[in-house]
Design a protein around this motif. Structure first.
Motif, mmCIF file in Angstrom:
data_model
loop_
_atom_site.group_PDB
_atom_site.id
_atom_site.type_symbol
_atom_site.label_atom_id
_atom_site.label_comp_id
_atom_site.label_asym_id
_atom_site.label_seq_id
_atom_site.Cartn_x
_atom_site.Cartn_y
_atom_site.Cartn_z
ATOM 1 N N ILE A 1 1.029 5.172 21.098
ATOM 2 C CA ILE A 1 1.604 5.323 22.554
ATOM 3 C C ILE A 1 2.866 4.979 22.662
ATOM 4 N N LEU A 2 3.138 5.182 21.379
ATOM 5 C CA LEU A 2 4.851 4.907 21.319
ATOM 6 C C LEU A 2 5.229 7.220 21.846
ATOM 7 N N LYS A 3 4.607 8.070 21.316
ATOM 8 C CA LYS A 3 4.993 9.191 21.515
ATOM 9 C C LYS A 3 5.468 9.529 22.822
ATOM 10 N N PRO A 4 6.702 9.976 23.018
ATOM 11 C CA PRO A 4 6.869 10.479 24.157
ATOM 12 C C PRO A 4 6.013 11.943 24.961
ATOM 13 N N PRO A 5 6.181 11.584 25.761
ATOM 14 C CA PRO A 5 5.172 12.423 26.545
ATOM 15 C C PRO A 5 5.597 14.489 25.877
ATOM 16 N N VAL A 6 4.785 15.129 26.161
ATOM 17 C CA VAL A 6 5.422 16.536 25.850
ATOM 18 C C VAL A 6 6.734 16.919 27.228
ATOM 19 N N GLY A 7 7.042 17.896 26.576
ATOM 20 C CA GLY A 7 7.992 18.173 27.325
ATOM 21 C C GLY A 7 9.681 16.816 27.953
ATOM 22 N N SER A 8 9.523 15.798 26.880
ATOM 23 C CA SER A 8 10.270 15.414 27.868
ATOM 24 C C SER A 8 11.136 14.722 26.974
ATOM 25 N N PRO A 9 12.564 14.713 27.534
ATOM 26 C CA PRO A 9 13.791 14.630 26.864
ATOM 27 C C PRO A 9 14.158 14.261 25.859
ATOM 28 N N PRO A 10 15.170 14.486 24.548
ATOM 29 C CA PRO A 10 14.893 14.243 23.251
ATOM 30 C C PRO A 10 15.225 12.580 23.313
ATOM 31 N N VAL A 11 14.834 12.010 22.698
ATOM 32 C CA VAL A 11 15.169 10.608 22.227
ATOM 33 C C VAL A 11 16.520 10.319 22.017
ATOM 34 N N SER A 12 16.857 9.014 22.616
ATOM 35 C CA SER A 12 18.698 9.428 22.521
ATOM 36 C C SER A 12 18.872 7.709 21.793
ATOM 37 N N PHE A 13 19.128 7.780 20.556
ATOM 38 C CA PHE A 13 20.348 6.980 20.110
ATOM 39 C C PHE A 13 21.337 6.339 20.169
ATOM 40 N N GLY A 14 22.493 6.977 21.092
ATOM 41 C CA GLY A 14 23.542 6.216 21.920
ATOM 42 C C GLY A 14 24.191 6.551 21.508
ATOM 43 N N ARG A 15 25.465 6.235 21.863
ATOM 44 C CA ARG A 15 26.412 6.859 21.469
ATOM 45 C C ARG A 15 28.053 6.379 20.623
ATOM 46 N N THR A 16 29.077 6.866 20.737
ATOM 47 C CA THR A 16 30.149 5.443 19.651
ATOM 48 C C THR A 16 30.554 4.923 20.628
ATOM 49 N N HIS A 17 31.117 6.240 21.835
ATOM 50 C CA HIS A 17 31.935 5.482 22.677
ATOM 51 C C HIS A 17 30.570 4.547 23.755
ATOM 52 N N GLN A 18 32.112 3.718 25.071
ATOM 53 C CA GLN A 18 31.462 2.430 25.804
ATOM 54 C C GLN A 18 32.225 2.844 27.087
ATOM 55 N N ILE A 19 30.968 2.887 27.913
ATOM 56 C CA ILE A 19 31.189 3.149 29.242
ATOM 57 C C ILE A 19 31.797 2.132 30.417
ATOM 58 N N SER A 20 33.290 1.908 30.219
ATOM 59 C CA SER A 20 33.034 0.587 31.066
ATOM 60 C C SER A 20 32.902 0.844 32.466
ATOM 61 N N ARG A 21 32.587 1.980 33.584
ATOM 62 C CA ARG A 21 31.882 1.702 35.128
ATOM 63 C C ARG A 21 31.481 2.945 35.493
ATOM 64 N N CYS A 22 30.097 2.522 35.821
ATOM 65 C CA CYS A 22 29.231 3.839 35.881
ATOM 66 C C CYS A 22 29.006 4.022 37.369
ATOM 67 N N LYS A 23 27.740 4.812 37.594
ATOM 68 C CA LYS A 23 26.759 4.569 39.278
ATOM 69 C C LYS A 23 25.906 5.655 38.528
ATOM 70 N N LEU A 24 24.580 4.921 38.594
ATOM 71 C CA LEU A 24 23.687 5.391 38.271
ATOM 72 C C LEU A 24 22.609 5.693 39.328
ATOM 73 N N LEU A 25 21.814 6.506 38.701
ATOM 74 C CA LEU A 25 21.927 7.893 40.466
ATOM 75 C C LEU A 25 19.761 6.476 41.091
ATOM 76 N N PHE A 26 19.597 5.971 40.217
ATOM 77 C CA PHE A 26 18.851 5.061 40.573
ATOM 78 C C PHE A 26 19.707 3.675 41.399
ATOM 79 N N TYR A 27 20.852 3.701 42.166
ATOM 80 C CA TYR A 27 21.733 2.668 42.235
ATOM 81 C C TYR A 27 21.661 2.331 44.138
#
Length: 200
Positions: free
Chosen positions: A174-200
């Protein structure tokens, strides 16, 4: 301790890393999203679980925990106000471990799912078995009664501050990503203090 959540978005993300960083940039420092992955349409963070593990720490030893293991109708251990919201009171408890840790006793219970306040109510009964010397056989008797009032005769709910949801387990399929999905993200070391997401 970790939690799993899911959401649906109408947008197609070809890379999840920037999205991952953006979400963490909106969260307080002590809350982090550690991994983001696409999921199959059938996945649901709550209903797709294979099992859950709870810890509860108490100061009294109880040896009646094994009576909870197995498939039972736990109506007697559901909060009475929420009984009408439960689809099925039949749950499977795969293990209920009692571990002594210095001055306290830690209870760890794993099951396919739990009713509202079920864990706290089971713990409350075990405390009474240890503290008041009730016979361990009282556990299957209260289970068989399928009546919350039977439990209320000998125990009230244990307080919430000792209870922790330690992990939630899923079947690998049930945890397998669908075929054609983007790679799994395990995060980055830096942080973004402010951002605007597409679904806002």
């Amino acid at each position: 301790m970790h939690r799993v959540a899911h959401f649906t978005t109408p947008f197609a993300y070809h890379c999840l890393d920037s999205f991952h960083s953006a979400i963490n940039g909106l969260l307080p420092p002590d809350i982090r999203v550690r991994e983001i992955s696409a999921a199959c349409p059938e996945f649901h963070a709550r209903t797709s679980t294979k099992s859950k593990i709870y810890h509860y720490k108490i100061y009294n030893e109880a040896e009646a925990a094994n009576h909870f293991v197995g498939v039972h109708d736990f109506t007697s251990f559901a909060n009475a106000v929420h009984n009408d919201r439960v689809r099925s009171p039949i749950k499977k408890i795969s293990r209920f471990d009692v571990t002594k840790m210095d001055a306290i006793i830690q209870l760890e219970v794993e099951g396919t799912g739990f009713l509202y306040r079920q864990v706290r109510n089971m713990v409350a009964l075990l405390i009474q078995v240890g503290r008041e010397g009730l016979p361990p056989e009282i556990v299957p008797g209260i289970i068989a009664a399928k009546d919350r009032k039977e439990l209320a005769k000998v125990a009230l709910s244990a307080p919430p501050h000792g209870l922790y949801l330690m992990s939630v387990n899923y079947d690998k399929e049930i945890l397998k990503p669908p075929v054609g999905s983007p790679p799994v993200s395990f995060g980055r070391t830096h942080q973004i203090s402010r951002c605007k997401l597409l679904f806002y």
